[in-house]
Design a protein around this motif. Structure first.
Motif, short mmCIF file in Angstrom:
data_model
loop_
_atom_site.label_atom_id
_atom_site.label_comp_id
_atom_site.label_asym_id
_atom_site.label_seq_id
_atom_site.Cartn_x
_atom_site.Cartn_y
_atom_site.Cartn_z
N GLY A 2 56.98 55.23 49.89
CA GLY A 2 58.36 55.28 49.39
C GLY A 2 58.91 53.93 48.97
N LYS A 3 58.06 53.02 48.54
CA LYS A 3 58.52 51.68 48.14
C LYS A 3 59.40 51.72 46.90
N SER A 4 58.93 52.43 45.87
CA SER A 4 59.72 52.50 44.65
C SER A 4 61.07 53.18 44.91
N SER A 5 61.02 54.25 45.69
CA SER A 5 62.27 54.95 46.05
C SER A 5 63.20 54.02 46.81
N SER B 223 65.56 57.55 51.68
CA SER B 223 66.04 57.49 50.30
C SER B 223 66.80 58.77 49.96
N LYS C 263 61.40 57.97 55.06
CA LYS C 263 61.40 59.45 55.08
C LYS C 263 61.97 59.98 56.40
N SER D 273 50.45 53.09 49.75
CA SER D 273 50.80 53.92 48.61
C SER D 273 51.51 55.17 49.08
N ASN D 274 52.55 55.55 48.37
CA ASN D 274 53.26 56.80 48.65
C ASN D 274 54.23 56.74 49.84
N SER E 299 56.42 57.52 41.82
CA SER E 299 55.22 58.20 41.34
C SER E 299 54.68 59.20 42.33
N ASP F 88 64.53 61.50 56.91
CA ASP F 88 65.08 62.87 56.75
C ASP F 88 64.08 63.95 57.14
#
Ligand code: GTP
Ligand code: MG
Length: 194
Positions: free
Chosen positions: A35-38, A176, A143, A32-33, A53, A145
């Motif tokens: 960055g899958k959706s991104s 992303s 991530k 979770s968190n 989210s 960046d």
């Protein structure tokens, strides 16, 4: 790779709800968190295709996305949070195993890990699980960046070591925010399609 169309298809809580096996599919797994959706939004260039989210997802479904009527991305709910009831967790685990072992059009797993940190036990377990079933894995280090230049090589080495990374698999540095790694992701996915 040019995206002409990218759309949400369906979410499945049961294998009977899966779409037909006519197109190659790629699983997206990660904590979770991470960055899958991104990741989905960035590589398809559709903002808000997958929800981004701040609060960890509680759903236990496989979410299918159609890309160009040529392939599908299948989002797996983020692991590492035990906020769902045991019964749901178990039901999902069984469906996930069935998917990994029986799905004919399943081509590879994109395993998203946070580039900033060593992989967590869940990540290592997921990688070992994929290797046990001979599933090709694209490790996507997210991530990017947020890393200092000096840490790029060091962290990649650490992640590979901890995972027991198989050099036949793929490792992609991804952001992303900077839209970094998008072409490499598509080149790899297309290569694994056939
Ligand atoms: P769940 O659905 O809850 O499992 O999370 P997820 O893995 O889908 O993560 P999501 O894409 O929702 O991103 C989580 C947080 O990380 C958000 O605040 C994003 O803005 C942030 N994030 C995602 N990708 C990047 C990235 O490449 N760089 C930076 N700096 N932040 C990112
Ligand atoms: Mg998400």
């Amino acid at each position: 790779y040019t995206i002409k169309k990218a759309e949400f298809m369906l979410c499945a809580a049961w294998s009977s709800q899966w779409p037909d096996e006519s197109l190659p599919e790629f699983l997206l797994a990660g904590r979770s968190n991470v960055g899958k959706s991104s990741f989905i939004n960035t590589i398809t260039d559709v903002n808000g295709l997958a929800k981004v989210s701040a609060t960890p997802g509680k759903t236990r479904t496989l979410n299918f996305f159609n890309v160009n009527d040529e392939l599908r991305l299948v989002d797996v709910p983020g692991y590492g949070y035990a906020k769902v009831p045991d019964r749901i967790q178990q039901q999902f685990g069984e469906m996930f195993e069935t998917y990994c072992t029986e799905r004919k059009n399943f081509k590879a797993m994109c395993l998203l890990v946070d580039y900033r940190h060593p992989p967590k036990d869940d990540d290592i377990t997921m990688y070992e699980y994929a290797k046990y079933y001979h599933i090709p894995v694209i490790v996507v280090a997210t991530k990017e960046d947020k890393l200092k230049r000096n840490d790029l090589v060091k962290n990649e080495k650490r992640i590979k070591e901890d995972l027991g990374f198989d050099e036949n698999d793929y490792f992609i540095r991804f952001s992303s925010l900077k839209k970094k790694g998008v072409d490499e992701v598509w080149n790899t996915i297309l290569k694994l399609c056939d």
